[in-house]
Design a protein around this motif. Structure first.
Motif, short mmCIF file in Angstrom:
data_model
loop_
_atom_site.label_atom_id
_atom_site.label_comp_id
_atom_site.label_asym_id
_atom_site.label_seq_id
_atom_site.Cartn_x
_atom_site.Cartn_y
_atom_site.Cartn_z
N VAL A 1 0.78 -1.03 0.03
CA VAL A 1 0.09 0.05 0.02
C VAL A 1 0.83 1.17 -0.02
N LEU A 2 1.92 1.31 0.78
CA LEU A 2 2.57 2.60 1.03
C LEU A 2 3.52 2.87 -0.18
N PRO A 3 4.34 1.79 -0.73
CA PRO A 3 4.98 2.20 -2.01
C PRO A 3 4.14 2.46 -3.17
N LEU A 4 2.90 1.74 -3.26
CA LEU A 4 2.01 2.18 -4.39
C LEU A 4 1.44 3.49 -4.17
N ASP A 5 1.01 4.12 -3.15
CA ASP A 5 0.44 5.23 -2.76
C ASP A 5 1.54 6.42 -3.20
N ARG A 6 2.66 6.00 -2.65
CA ARG A 6 3.73 7.20 -2.96
C ARG A 6 3.97 7.14 -4.56
N ALA A 7 3.89 6.15 -5.54
CA ALA A 7 4.28 6.15 -6.81
C ALA A 7 3.10 6.69 -7.62
N LEU A 8 1.89 6.53 -7.20
CA LEU A 8 0.70 7.21 -7.78
C LEU A 8 0.60 8.50 -7.49
N GLU A 9 1.23 9.29 -6.58
CA GLU A 9 1.24 10.65 -6.58
C GLU A 9 1.71 11.39 -7.63
N GLY A 10 2.20 10.80 -8.78
CA GLY A 10 2.70 11.55 -9.89
C GLY A 10 1.60 11.13 -11.01
N PHE A 11 0.37 10.51 -10.65
CA PHE A 11 -0.43 9.95 -11.68
C PHE A 11 -1.96 10.65 -11.31
N SER A 12 -2.81 10.90 -12.43
CA SER A 12 -4.22 11.10 -12.37
C SER A 12 -5.01 9.83 -12.42
N ALA A 13 -4.57 8.88 -13.07
CA ALA A 13 -5.40 7.72 -13.40
C ALA A 13 -4.51 6.50 -13.34
N TRP A 14 -5.12 5.36 -12.98
CA TRP A 14 -4.56 3.97 -13.18
C TRP A 14 -5.31 2.99 -13.58
N ILE A 15 -4.61 1.98 -14.03
CA ILE A 15 -5.37 0.91 -14.55
C ILE A 15 -5.16 -0.49 -13.79
N THR A 16 -6.32 -1.12 -13.54
CA THR A 16 -5.89 -2.56 -12.75
C THR A 16 -6.29 -3.72 -13.61
N GLY A 17 -5.89 -4.77 -13.31
CA GLY A 17 -6.43 -5.85 -13.71
C GLY A 17 -7.58 -6.90 -13.16
N ARG A 18 -8.25 -6.05 -12.44
CA ARG A 18 -9.36 -6.85 -11.72
C ARG A 18 -10.69 -7.33 -12.31
N LYS A 19 -11.22 -8.17 -12.17
CA LYS A 19 -12.12 -9.02 -12.81
C LYS A 19 -13.51 -9.06 -11.89
N ARG A 20 -14.58 -9.20 -12.54
CA ARG A 20 -15.90 -9.49 -11.64
C ARG A 20 -15.80 -11.02 -11.37
N PHE A 21 -15.39 -11.78 -12.15
CA PHE A 21 -15.50 -13.27 -11.98
C PHE A 21 -14.60 -13.84 -10.79
N HIS A 22 -13.82 -12.82 -10.20
CA HIS A 22 -13.11 -12.90 -9.15
C HIS A 22 -13.98 -13.30 -7.85
#
Length: 246
Positions: A127-148
């Protein structure tokens, strides 16, 4: 519309979700890239199902930054797969995110936190490493799916978080869709898939699944836990402290 016009909770995400909720994943990725450009990142675990989204993204633009959470507890096969798949797909900007030394020294100096508090371990290492990295972005893409299953069954294609717009291009796809795409495009499988691993995270908290089990049944098996925390809501604009509420 430029990315700096986007605000968390704005009507744009709702409009995009309405327009893209039945769209092909590549169309979703193209819309995300056209809207946000270099303020868009893709977060990938390079796990059991990651090759499909990464291949689709590379076809849109191989320069989309790919954020990879190297927790320090990944399977060696995952690290090899990350290197080989990135090279094969021609991804030009894969960023390895690692937990901060001070965070580990404070919260997990013996690397045994996973034995007593898996939520805290995920918080420090993911969580902490990703939060820090995302500070430089306005949007991000995930690989989540409903069938999970679980909370992902109602997953939208486009949503807003506290500080970002989030795209879930594969939300509508089934396991059969993913398998068909892998075959059609001759994509290599993660080496652990043939050993029964359907969802792959850190080695202490990942097991093979039994026939008939849910895809994510091998993650944190036996615990009341289904998410690592990177998709859970947090305070707006904040990067949480190690000792904070997780």
């Amino acid at each position: 519309m430029a990315y700096d016009e986007i605000r968390p909770g704005s009507a744009l995400a709702a409009r995009l979700d309405a327009e893209l909720r039945h769209a092909h994943p590549r169309t979703v990725l193209e819309a995300a890239y056209e809207t946000f450009g270099d303020k868009l990142a893709l977060v990938s675990s390079f796990g059991a199902e990651s090759a499909v989204l990464l291949d689709l993204a590379a076809k849109v633009s191989p320069d989309i930054p790919v954020l990879f959470l190297d927790t320090g507890m990944l399977f060696g096969q995952t690290l090899d797969y990350r290197k080989n798949l990135a090279a094969r797909l021609g991804l030009t900007d894969v960023r390895d995110l690692r937990p901060a030394y001070q965070d580990l020294a404070t919260a997990d100096p013996q690397a045994k936190l996973w034995q007593t508090d898996t939520d805290a371990c995920c918080h420090v290492r993911k969580v902490l490493p990703l939060d820090r990295a995302l500070e430089g972005f306005s949007a991000w893409i995930t690989g989540r799916k409903r069938f999970h299953g679980g909370d992902r069954m109602s997953l939208p294609v486009v949503e807003t978080t506290e500080d970002h717009v989030k795209f879930n291009p594969l939300a509508n796809w089934t396991k059969a869709d993913l398998d068909a795409y892998m075959v059609e495009h001759d994509l290599p499988a993660h080496p652990l898939v043939e050993q029964g691993f359907a969802s792959i995270g850190c080695w202490p908290c990942t097991q093979p699944v039994e026939d008939g089990d849910d895809v994510r049944a091998g993650r944190w098996k036996g615990l009341d836990k289904t998410e690592c925390g990177i998709h859970l809501a947090r305070a707006p604009g904040a990067v949480a402290n190690v000792g904070g509420d997780i």
